[in-house]
Write a protein that holds these residues in place. Structure first.
Motif, PDB file in Angstrom:
ATOM      1  N   HIS A  99       0.793  -1.234   0.000  1.00 36.83           N
ATOM      2  CA  HIS A  99       0.000   0.000   0.000  1.00 36.83           C
ATOM      3  C   HIS A  99       0.824   1.282   0.000  1.00 36.83           C
ATOM      4  O   HIS A  99       0.277   2.361   0.264  1.00 36.83           O
ATOM      5  CB  HIS A  99      -0.925   0.018   1.226  1.00 36.83           C
ATOM      6  N   TYR A 100       2.122   1.193  -0.285  1.00 38.60           N
ATOM      7  CA  TYR A 100       2.951   2.392  -0.155  1.00 38.60           C
ATOM      8  C   TYR A 100       2.405   3.568  -0.967  1.00 38.60           C
ATOM      9  O   TYR A 100       2.257   4.675  -0.453  1.00 38.60           O
ATOM     10  CB  TYR A 100       4.404   2.120  -0.567  1.00 38.60           C
ATOM     11  N   HIS A 101       2.117   3.349  -2.236  1.00 40.07           N
ATOM     12  CA  HIS A 101       1.695   4.466  -3.092  1.00 40.07           C
ATOM     13  C   HIS A 101       0.342   5.023  -2.643  1.00 40.07           C
ATOM     14  O   HIS A 101       0.128   6.245  -2.682  1.00 40.07           O
ATOM     15  CB  HIS A 101       1.644   4.014  -4.552  1.00 40.07           C
ATOM     16  N   GLU A 102      -0.536   4.152  -2.222  1.00 39.41           N
ATOM     17  CA  GLU A 102      -1.832   4.599  -1.685  1.00 39.41           C
ATOM     18  C   GLU A 102      -1.626   5.437  -0.428  1.00 39.41           C
ATOM     19  O   GLU A 102      -2.223   6.512  -0.272  1.00 39.41           O
ATOM     20  CB  GLU A 102      -2.689   3.384  -1.364  1.00 39.41           C
ATOM     21  N   LEU A 103      -0.771   4.957   0.466  1.00 38.16           N
ATOM     22  CA  LEU A 103      -0.512   5.688   1.709  1.00 38.16           C
ATOM     23  C   LEU A 103       0.184   7.016   1.433  1.00 38.16           C
ATOM     24  O   LEU A 103      -0.149   8.046   2.032  1.00 38.16           O
ATOM     25  CB  LEU A 103       0.341   4.830   2.646  1.00 38.16           C
ATOM     26  N   ALA A 104       1.156   7.001   0.536  1.00 33.88           N
ATOM     27  CA  ALA A 104       1.938   8.206   0.250  1.00 33.88           C
ATOM     28  C   ALA A 104       1.082   9.317  -0.351  1.00 33.88           C
ATOM     29  O   ALA A 104       1.454  10.492  -0.274  1.00 33.88           O
ATOM     30  CB  ALA A 104       3.094   7.869  -0.683  1.00 33.88           C
ATOM     31  N   ALA A 105      -0.059   8.958  -0.943  1.00 32.33           N
ATOM     32  CA  ALA A 105      -0.937   9.956  -1.549  1.00 32.33           C
ATOM     33  C   ALA A 105      -1.865  10.620  -0.534  1.00 32.33           C
ATOM     34  O   ALA A 105      -2.517  11.624  -0.858  1.00 32.33           O
ATOM     35  CB  ALA A 105      -1.770   9.306  -2.654  1.00 32.33           C
ATOM     36  N   LEU A 106      -1.922  10.104   0.686  1.00 37.46           N
ATOM     37  CA  LEU A 106      -2.845  10.631   1.690  1.00 37.46           C
ATOM     38  C   LEU A 106      -2.309  11.923   2.305  1.00 37.46           C
ATOM     39  O   LEU A 106      -1.089  12.097   2.442  1.00 37.46           O
ATOM     40  CB  LEU A 106      -3.047   9.605   2.812  1.00 37.46           C
ATOM     41  N   PRO A 107      -3.199  12.827   2.709  1.00 40.02           N
ATOM     42  CA  PRO A 107      -2.748  13.965   3.517  1.00 40.02           C
ATOM     43  C   PRO A 107      -2.204  13.461   4.847  1.00 40.02           C
ATOM     44  O   PRO A 107      -2.586  12.388   5.324  1.00 40.02           O
ATOM     45  CB  PRO A 107      -4.022  14.803   3.697  1.00 40.02           C
ATOM     46  N   THR A 108      -1.315  14.228   5.447  1.00 35.21           N
ATOM     47  CA  THR A 108      -0.586  13.755   6.621  1.00 35.21           C
ATOM     48  C   THR A 108      -1.489  13.290   7.767  1.00 35.21           C
ATOM     49  O   THR A 108      -1.227  12.223   8.347  1.00 35.21           O
ATOM     50  CB  THR A 108       0.394  14.842   7.109  1.00 35.21           C
ATOM     51  N   PRO A 109      -2.564  14.007   8.142  1.00 33.78           N
ATOM     52  CA  PRO A 109      -3.398  13.503   9.244  1.00 33.78           C
ATOM     53  C   PRO A 109      -4.005  12.129   8.946  1.00 33.78           C
ATOM     54  O   PRO A 109      -4.048  11.261   9.829  1.00 33.78           O
ATOM     55  CB  PRO A 109      -4.481  14.582   9.388  1.00 33.78           C
ATOM     56  N   SER A 110      -4.466  11.930   7.714  1.00 35.60           N
ATOM     57  CA  SER A 110      -5.045  10.637   7.349  1.00 35.60           C
ATOM     58  C   SER A 110      -3.977   9.555   7.313  1.00 35.60           C
ATOM     59  O   SER A 110      -4.210   8.411   7.742  1.00 35.60           O
ATOM     60  CB  SER A 110      -5.732  10.730   5.981  1.00 35.60           C
ATOM     61  N   LEU A 111      -2.802   9.901   6.787  1.00 37.03           N
ATOM     62  CA  LEU A 111      -1.706   8.945   6.746  1.00 37.03           C
ATOM     63  C   LEU A 111      -1.302   8.540   8.158  1.00 37.03           C
ATOM     64  O   LEU A 111      -1.081   7.350   8.441  1.00 37.03           O
ATOM     65  CB  LEU A 111      -0.517   9.553   5.996  1.00 37.03           C
ATOM     66  N   ARG A 112      -1.195   9.505   9.043  1.00 37.08           N
ATOM     67  CA  ARG A 112      -0.814   9.196  10.424  1.00 37.08           C
ATOM     68  C   ARG A 112      -1.815   8.250  11.068  1.00 37.08           C
ATOM     69  O   ARG A 112      -1.440   7.308  11.789  1.00 37.08           O
ATOM     70  CB  ARG A 112      -0.697  10.475  11.242  1.00 37.08           C
ATOM     71  N   LYS A 113      -3.108   8.466  10.810  1.00 33.84           N
ATOM     72  CA  LYS A 113      -4.142   7.584  11.367  1.00 33.84           C
ATOM     73  C   LYS A 113      -3.996   6.171  10.822  1.00 33.84           C
ATOM     74  O   LYS A 113      -4.112   5.185  11.557  1.00 33.84           O
ATOM     75  CB  LYS A 113      -5.526   8.135  11.064  1.00 33.84           C
ATOM     76  N   ARG A 114      -3.726   6.045   9.520  1.00 32.36           N
ATOM     77  CA  ARG A 114      -3.556   4.725   8.920  1.00 32.36           C
ATOM     78  C   ARG A 114      -2.333   4.013   9.499  1.00 32.36           C
ATOM     79  O   ARG A 114      -2.370   2.806   9.766  1.00 32.36           O
ATOM     80  CB  ARG A 114      -3.413   4.851   7.398  1.00 32.36           C
ATOM     81  N   LEU A 115      -1.283   4.753   9.706  1.00 32.72           N
ATOM     82  CA  LEU A 115      -0.089   4.144  10.298  1.00 32.72           C
ATOM     83  C   LEU A 115      -0.359   3.707  11.733  1.00 32.72           C
ATOM     84  O   LEU A 115       0.081   2.630  12.161  1.00 32.72           O
ATOM     85  CB  LEU A 115       1.078   5.135  10.258  1.00 32.72           C
ATOM     86  N   ARG A 116      -1.090   4.513  12.477  1.00 36.35           N
ATOM     87  CA  ARG A 116      -1.418   4.164  13.872  1.00 36.35           C
ATOM     88  C   ARG A 116      -2.273   2.915  13.945  1.00 36.35           C
ATOM     89  O   ARG A 116      -2.289   2.232  14.980  1.00 36.35           O
ATOM     90  CB  ARG A 116      -2.135   5.339  14.557  1.00 36.35           C
ATOM     91  N   ASP A 117      -2.987   2.593  12.885  1.00 36.32           N
ATOM     92  CA  ASP A 117      -3.831   1.404  12.868  1.00 36.32           C
ATOM     93  C   ASP A 117      -3.036   0.117  12.671  1.00 36.32           C
ATOM     94  O   ASP A 117      -3.571  -0.981  12.861  1.00 36.32           O
ATOM     95  CB  ASP A 117      -4.884   1.511  11.756  1.00 36.32           C
ATOM     96  N   LEU A 118      -1.771   0.236  12.265  1.00 36.10           N
ATOM     97  CA  LEU A 118      -0.947  -0.957  12.063  1.00 36.10           C
ATOM     98  C   LEU A 118      -0.533  -1.546  13.410  1.00 36.10           C
ATOM     99  O   LEU A 118      -0.263  -0.806  14.360  1.00 36.10           O
ATOM    100  CB  LEU A 118       0.310  -0.606  11.264  1.00 36.10           C
ATOM    101  N   PRO A 119      -0.465  -2.872  13.517  1.00 33.15           N
ATOM    102  CA  PRO A 119      -0.044  -3.489  14.785  1.00 33.15           C
ATOM    103  C   PRO A 119       1.347  -3.024  15.203  1.00 33.15           C
ATOM    104  O   PRO A 119       2.274  -2.992  14.393  1.00 33.15           O
ATOM    105  CB  PRO A 119      -0.029  -4.995  14.457  1.00 33.15           C
ATOM    106  N   GLY A 120       1.466  -2.640  16.460  1.00 32.95           N
ATOM    107  CA  GLY A 120       2.758  -2.250  16.993  1.00 32.95           C
ATOM    108  C   GLY A 120       3.199  -0.842  16.670  1.00 32.95           C
ATOM    109  O   GLY A 120       4.289  -0.433  17.073  1.00 32.95           O
ATOM    110  N   VAL A 121       2.376  -0.084  15.959  1.00 35.17           N
ATOM    111  CA  VAL A 121       2.751   1.286  15.595  1.00 35.17           C
ATOM    112  C   VAL A 121       2.014   2.258  16.517  1.00 35.17           C
ATOM    113  O   VAL A 121       0.817   2.505  16.354  1.00 35.17           O
ATOM    114  CB  VAL A 121       2.440   1.590  14.115  1.00 35.17           C
ATOM    115  N   GLY A 122       2.747   2.792  17.482  1.00 31.37           N
ATOM    116  CA  GLY A 122       2.186   3.793  18.376  1.00 31.37           C
ATOM    117  C   GLY A 122       2.458   5.192  17.857  1.00 31.37           C
ATOM    118  O   GLY A 122       2.899   5.378  16.716  1.00 31.37           O
TER     119      GLY A 122
END
Length: 204
Positions: A99-122
């Motif tokens: 999902h790198y390209h999909e994630l990289a296209a997101l605005p920073t607040p949305s990207l940060r939320k998606r990253l926080r949803d990953l296991p182990g990512v605080g």
């Protein structure tokens, strides 16, 4: 005592310490591995685990993802919590692969939320990923940063401090990366060795 903002603090630290040249990794895959493995341990242990991964996979993404769970756990065992970290590492690497390209296209607040949803990512790991993988000028409110900010009059937990600081930063990506390194390296020197708290008050 002078009131300063975070941008002025960056320039003060840069003048005193100079460029830090952090994250000497050869690839994004190595960076991602380091970001997960550093949780709740020290760099010496992480270096041993990274050396094991390098020898086994040369940090090739396909090779990393192809490692059986048992082998991955054995390779990263020096970093501690190896069962959980193996699961977190696989999830992060798979998300980067798929999902790198999909994630990289997101605005920073949305990207940060998606990253926080990953296991182990605080909070801290998400902000480090924003800063060094997705090249966003994020603020990492880690323990060194919070300690110095508390001395400068801004004592707050991670989410509150990050939410207040990030919108006020006027640093480009290279400067934001340097700022994170400067704050951490300054903290490692000891309790406010240059006496910044005696000279400055941080304003948000």
């Amino acid at each position: 005592m002078h009131a300063i903002d975070v941008n002025e603090l960056y320039h003060i630290l840069y003048t005193k310490l100079g460029p830090r040249h952090w994250w000497p990794a050869r690839s994004t895959e190595e960076l991602l591995c380091g970001m997960i493995l550093i949780q709740n341990t020290n760099y010496k242990n992480v270096d041993r685990s990274l050396a094991n991964l390098d020898a086994a996979t040369n940090f090739g993404l396909a090779a990393l993802l192809a490692l059986p769970d048992g082998q991955l756990q054995a390779l990263i065992r020096p970093s501690g919590f190896y069962k959980n970290k193996a699961r977190y590492l696989r999830a992060v690497l798979q998300a980067y692969h798929d999902h790198y390209h999909e994630l990289a296209a997101l605005p920073t607040p949305s990207l940060r939320k998606r990253l926080r949803d990953l296991p182990g990512v605080g909070n801290e790991t998400a902000d480090v990923m924003l800063l060094y993988v997705f090249m966003r000028p994020a603020f990492v409110a880690d323990s060194y940063s919070r300690r110095l900010f508390a001395r400068l009059g801004q004592d707050a937990p991670y989410p509150q401090l990050q939410a207040h600081i990030a919108p006020t930063m006027r640093l480009n990506i290279a400067q934001a990366q340097e700022f994170h390194a400067l704050l951490d390296d300054y903290g490692k020197l000891g309790p406010d060795v240059f006496g910044l708290a005696d000279q400055y008050q941080l304003k948000l």
